[in-house]
Design an enzyme around this catalytic site. Sequence first.
Site, PDB file in Angstrom:
ATOM      1  N   HIS A  17      -5.422  16.376 -12.838  1.00  0.00           N
ATOM      2  CA  HIS A  17      -6.470  16.735 -13.202  1.00  0.00           C
ATOM      3  C   HIS A  17      -6.197  18.999 -12.840  1.00  0.00           C
ATOM      4  CE1 HIS A  17      -9.317  13.477 -13.543  1.00  0.00           C
ATOM      5  NE2 HIS A  17      -8.893  13.933 -14.343  1.00  0.00           N
ATOM      6  N   LYS A  41     -23.450   6.228 -18.456  1.00  0.00           N
ATOM      7  CA  LYS A  41     -22.502   5.967 -17.791  1.00  0.00           C
ATOM      8  C   LYS A  41     -22.530   6.160 -15.985  1.00  0.00           C
ATOM      9  CE  LYS A  41     -18.292   6.827 -19.982  1.00  0.00           C
ATOM     10  NZ  LYS A  41     -16.970   7.216 -20.601  1.00  0.00           N
ATOM     11  N   ARG A  94      -1.010  12.421 -20.062  1.00  0.00           N
ATOM     12  CA  ARG A  94      -0.068  11.797 -19.023  1.00  0.00           C
ATOM     13  C   ARG A  94       1.059  11.239 -19.379  1.00  0.00           C
ATOM     14  NH1 ARG A  94      -4.447   8.286 -16.159  1.00  0.00           N
ATOM     15  NH2 ARG A  94      -4.785   8.559 -18.636  1.00  0.00           N
ATOM     16  N   SER A 132      -8.430   8.689 -12.782  1.00  0.00           N
ATOM     17  CA  SER A 132      -9.229   8.780 -12.061  1.00  0.00           C
ATOM     18  C   SER A 132      -9.518   7.304 -11.761  1.00  0.00           C
ATOM     19  CB  SER A 132     -10.649   9.173 -12.531  1.00  0.00           C
ATOM     20  OG  SER A 132     -10.271  10.896 -12.509  1.00  0.00           O
TER      21      SER A 132
END
Length: 161
Positions: A17, A41, A94, A132
Amino acid sequence: MKVALYPGSFDPVTNGHMDVLERAVAVFDRVVVGVLSNPRKSPLLPAETRVAILREALADAALDDSRVEVVIFDGLTVEACRAHGAGWIVRGLRAISDFEAEGQLAHNNRVLAPEIDTVFFMTAVENGYVSSSLVKEIAGFGGDVSAMVPAAAARALGHLP
């Protein structure tokens, strides 16, 4: 002024990040880091903690705090862009597998807000394996994640003094 929003949960913020953020700051005049607070969430860290960690990580990275703002938002990303005067959404990639999901989001955001475009930044190779989700899993089993996250995040996860 070119303003971009870099949205995410940042639960926790990773070195990937930060890499994307540093690249975005090199391109845009101002970058608003939008920490998503999604009531549907259950994040590991509360939004306020994620903001504090990001601000500390920004200071540690010596990023110009007059050009980077960290805010909490909920709802549609394009509405957060409009609220902060952002014409671009910053997203990190990524691997090729990220492109499919990110491409769908970008297309949907473009339908919702044709005036806002998405810009993708590839993370550095050394951050390509970090997510994460994996950081949370490793930390949850007591593993050392200090090489994957900024020091502020590692401290919050209990892995550094």
